[in-house]
Design a protein around this motif. Structure first.
Motif, PDB file in Angstrom:
ATOM      1  N   PRO A   1       0.815  -1.215   0.000  1.00  0.00           N
ATOM      2  CA  PRO A   1       0.000   0.000   0.000  1.00  0.00           C
ATOM      3  C   PRO A   1       0.850   1.267   0.000  1.00  0.00           C
ATOM      4  CG  PRO A   1      -0.907  -1.584   1.534  1.00  0.00           C
ATOM      5  CD  PRO A   1       0.399  -2.135   1.081  1.00  0.00           C
ATOM      6  N   GLU A   2       1.973   1.249   0.704  1.00  0.00           N
ATOM      7  CA  GLU A   2       2.823   2.434   0.775  1.00  0.00           C
ATOM      8  C   GLU A   2       3.408   2.768  -0.597  1.00  0.00           C
ATOM      9  OE1 GLU A   2       2.163   0.718   4.638  1.00  0.00           O
ATOM     10  OE2 GLU A   2       3.000  -0.181   2.795  1.00  0.00           O
TER      11      GLU A   2
ATOM     12  N   THR B   1       0.996   4.569  -2.834  1.00  0.00           N
ATOM     13  CA  THR B   1       0.842   5.981  -2.507  1.00  0.00           C
ATOM     14  C   THR B   1       1.657   6.848  -3.452  1.00  0.00           C
ATOM     15  OG1 THR B   1       0.456   5.474  -0.183  1.00  0.00           O
ATOM     16  CG2 THR B   1       1.136   7.724  -0.700  1.00  0.00           C
ATOM     17  N   GLU B   2       2.777   6.331  -3.896  1.00  0.00           N
ATOM     18  CA  GLU B   2       3.639   7.058  -4.832  1.00  0.00           C
ATOM     19  C   GLU B   2       3.229   6.822  -6.283  1.00  0.00           C
ATOM     20  OE1 GLU B   2       5.923   9.137  -3.786  1.00  0.00           O
ATOM     21  OE2 GLU B   2       5.490   8.626  -1.693  1.00  0.00           O
TER      22      GLU B   2
END
Length: 305
Positions: free
Chosen positions: A281-282, A285-286
């Protein structure tokens, strides 16, 4: 000799508005027409009226051939009877124009189960029921060595393609019709069945009931100039799609308004990224903002602020 000379055509919801214009235009182009209309009001309630009879009389008075049908197109048995009537009366069936429908506009948070079910039933199930029985007839004809140049013209909407605030039931049903068109074209082409859809913009009971701003935009010009919102402007495209001339066109959606015809593409793949393994998920984000920035912006929803 018209472009549809000798063809047998069913037009649903043909007592008023767009359907009426389609039926008259097919008859003028040489077709024999089954004029279907339940006589319902704008919200689907029984009015006791029989507008299909008036349309049939207009066709007959002009030297054409037509019969009345009062079936509820979303009733499975009545849809079967509609297709059977065309074949029994005129000997065969060539084209169906799915047009019948009504509105029950509300915001989604205020919409009842009945509002949702009734609208999606008449639009989406009504399209499928008539299509199903017509397609089974055409498949049987094809297998018997009597293939027909079969045509289906469905009626979606700008609301179904782009969304429309306060019309979630209607927009969802119309979106389903657009996909049904693509699905049916892919599955039925082997039997000689071409399936296309139109998204019309015209002055009808539906559009003029959608608020003062819409009614004003749809009004006929007072100076007698070209009436871009007259429902009859849409019918030439419908007649062409329902004719032999559209032999190489299937699985497409066309917007029709005034003198303008536009091809509409549905969902298309835009920008993408492939990591080759599972994303976290992180990481997304990008990634996601970049993909959105590289992709076309969606068409605004009708009525959105």
């Amino acid at each position: 000799m018209g472009i549809c000379d000798g063809r047998v055509v069913i037009v649903t919801g043909a007592g008023r508005g767009l359907g009426r214009e389609h039926a008259l235009a097919f008859a003028a182009a040489g077709a024999k027409v089954v004029v279907n209309d339940l006589g319902a009001g704008l919200d689907g309630a029984d009015t006791g009226e029989h507008p299909a009879e008036q349309v049939v009389q207009e066709i007959i008075d002009a030297g054409g051939e037509a019969v009345v049908n009062g079936a509820d197109v979303a009733d499975w048995e009545q849809a079967a009877g509609l297709v059977a009537q065309a074949v029994d009366t005129f000997g065969h069936l060539d084209t169906i124009v799915n047009n019948a429908g009504f509105l029950r506009d509300k915001m989604l948070v205020s919409m009842s189960e009945q509002d949702w079910d009734n609208v999606t039933r008449v639009h989406l199930k009504g399209h499928f029921a008539v299509l199903n029985y017509a397609a089974n007839y055409w498949r049987s004809e094809s297998k018997a060595g009597r293939p027909r140049a079969a045509r289906v013209v469905n009626t979606t909407s700008g609301a179904g393609l782009f969304g429309s605030v306060g019309q979630g039931n209607y927009a969802t049903a119309k979106a389903g019709i657009a996909l049904l068109t693509i699905q049916a074209a892919a599955e039925m082409g082997g039997y000689g069945i071409n399936v296309n859809a139109i998204a019309p913009a015209a002055r009808t009971r539906m559009t003029t009931s959608a608020g003062d701003a819409m009614a004003s935009a749809m009004a006929a010009p007072a100076d007698g100039s070209f009436d871009a919102m007259h429902p009859g402007n849409v019918s030439p495209l419908v007649v062409w799609l329902g004719s032999d001339a559209a032999a190489d066109v299937t699985g497409r959606v066309f917007e029709a308004e005034g003198g303008k015809v536009t091809v509409c593409d549905g969902w298309q793949r835009a920008a993408g990224a492939d990591k080759g393994e599972r994303w976290s998920p992180e990481e997304l984000t990008e990634v996601i903002p970049g993909l959105l920035s590289e992709s076309p912006a969606p068409v605004p929803v009708y009525g959105a602020r």
